[in-house]
Motif scaffolding. Sequence first.
Motif, PDB file in Angstrom:
ATOM      1  N   VAL A 402       2.255  -2.231   5.239  1.00 56.75           N
ATOM      2  CA  VAL A 402       1.282  -3.272   4.903  1.00 56.75           C
ATOM      3  C   VAL A 402       0.273  -2.746   3.884  1.00 56.75           C
ATOM      4  N   THR A 403      -0.250  -1.537   4.108  1.00 60.65           N
ATOM      5  CA  THR A 403      -1.216  -0.960   3.166  1.00 60.65           C
ATOM      6  C   THR A 403      -0.584  -0.728   1.808  1.00 60.65           C
ATOM      7  N   GLN A 404       0.611  -0.144   1.792  1.00 64.89           N
ATOM      8  CA  GLN A 404       1.262   0.167   0.521  1.00 64.89           C
ATOM      9  C   GLN A 404       1.602  -1.093  -0.263  1.00 64.89           C
ATOM     10  N   ASN A 405       2.093  -2.128   0.407  1.00 61.89           N
ATOM     11  CA  ASN A 405       2.411  -3.368  -0.306  1.00 61.89           C
ATOM     12  C   ASN A 405       1.152  -4.094  -0.746  1.00 61.89           C
ATOM     13  N   THR A 406       0.077  -4.001   0.052  1.00 58.86           N
ATOM     14  CA  THR A 406      -1.185  -4.624  -0.345  1.00 58.86           C
ATOM     15  C   THR A 406      -1.711  -3.987  -1.626  1.00 58.86           C
ATOM     16  N   LYS A 407      -1.588  -2.668  -1.750  1.00 63.16           N
ATOM     17  CA  LYS A 407      -2.081  -1.971  -2.949  1.00 63.16           C
ATOM     18  C   LYS A 407      -1.396  -2.459  -4.221  1.00 63.16           C
TER      19      LYS A 407
END
Length: 589
Positions: A402-407
């Motif tokens: 989730v964090t990586q795709n949000t970035k």
Amino acid sequence: MSDTKYAIRGINGPVITVVGGRGLGLMDMVHVGEEALIGEVVGVKGDMTTVQVYEETTGLAPGQPVTTTGAPMAALLGPGLLSQIFDGIARPLTEIEAHSGAFIGRGLNLPSINTETLWTVTIAVKQGDKVQPGTLYASCPETTLITHRCLIPAGLRGTITKVLPDGEYNITQCLAELTDEDGTVHALKLSQNWPIRTPRPFDERLPIERPLITGQRVIDTFFPVGKGGAAAIPGPFGAGKTMTQHQLAKWSDADIIVYLGCGERGNEMTEVLEEFTKLLDPKSHQPLMNRTILIANTSNMPVAAREASVYTGMTMAEYYRDMGYHVALMADSTSRWAEALREISGRLEEMPAEEGFPAYLASRLAEFYERAGYIRTLEGKEASVTVIGAVSPQGGDFSEPVTQNTKRYVRTFWGLDRALAYARHFPSINWLTSYSEYIGDLKPWYDKNVSPFFVVYRQRLFTLLQEEAKLMEIVKLIGADILPEDQKLIIEVAKLVRVSFLQQNAYNDIDTFVPMEKQFKMMELILALYDGAKELVEKSIPLSQLIETGIFEQLNKLKYEITNDDLGKFSDYRAQVDSALRQVIQANS
């Protein structure tokens, strides 16, 4: 509503399968069971249809009826949304409480807005007027802060053939009639329905050239978000995501706040409700709720409604954006929303991707964040939706999906640090892992509205903090005493930046909000001390002599002693800095 009925065949939590015909369309809203629970079609395969239900499905049984509305799930938009709290599918929780008490009753399909409330309406068109999308046809004061503007919707143009006089009307009454080129008559009311998963149209997307002013120094100076941009706040449990969003909701210079509690604990949303109802808007001194919409889908509410809640909040934000307002949407947290996607995907027996999340996680995040933007409305006004999404990675692991795709879809990243939070350093935004890609776009605004030196000073302070991080690795090994004087100075000034500038007290009346001019003057004063101290060190004067004057401790206090309307006191502090430097020079002459 269509009278065509279908029957439940299977039930798997919030996911049910339906048989009985081919008339159900993808994304149609349906009513499920004897209690008419709200659901949405998410899959169609031959005679078999899959529906996700936005309410508790306990008690449903095979054979019970399913009725289609023949339309996608939509939100009722109109005056009365502000100062209210809704669940994930836009049902008013205060009205639900009146009907069913402390717990949400099943099958309560209540309208988002009270249909009986009368609004004092000013009609802006007259009979015979030619109108097009974006034309204002009526307005009314929704709260003491916000005027509700009713505009001709996209795709509709023609001639006003009937109009009512100014007066008091509810949202169901026809205020005017528009006849299009085909002779079809359209009723214009105070309200309209809009499919929540469909972005609302606008005239043109504009470049992001001004910051969202938040009054938080670490954000406005170091990691700004552009008005109409997107930011992410990832951090582990207890790092301060929710409190940071509370500060942004209270102090950012958006006209309207949409606060979305997506899957958070109920006590946190209770705290938001209690706190926001007591707060005054700092600009107007009116209740903050007069320009706020709260959407609560807590962790104990149905998981399918959690998935829909972000689209509900975004649709409401876009609705006020189209009136010409600048809107800030706080989503807390998108991780809980992604977990809802994962649970529903598992029940749909879809092939899982990384860590069990569905393969379409990235595209869903993109759809959400791409609805942010600085735009020109159909009416020709400039407006924006700024999205600030909290992310709750398990164990604080920023490498999770989730964090990586949000970035990939945000340009500002405020990485929260548990160690800073435990050290009582708030906001606990780690200056070494965070970043903002808006600095270059916003520089002309800073040059014009703050100072041509603002970005230069910001970069100098940021460089000092980076140098300090490298030096602290050496200090951990061999101690600080062995460092040369110029490196000791970097450590001392960086400490001043961290404590006096980056650390901010939300409970202090002076420090809770800091305007841009004061932020610049604080940077200017710290750098004046650094430059003067650097000259002393170059003359081989020990830094300890300057520290003994107490000037560093004095600057640590300035954020609590200089009010936002008395910035002239900075000249007094500058005089103290110059005096301390002269004192050391004279002692060594």
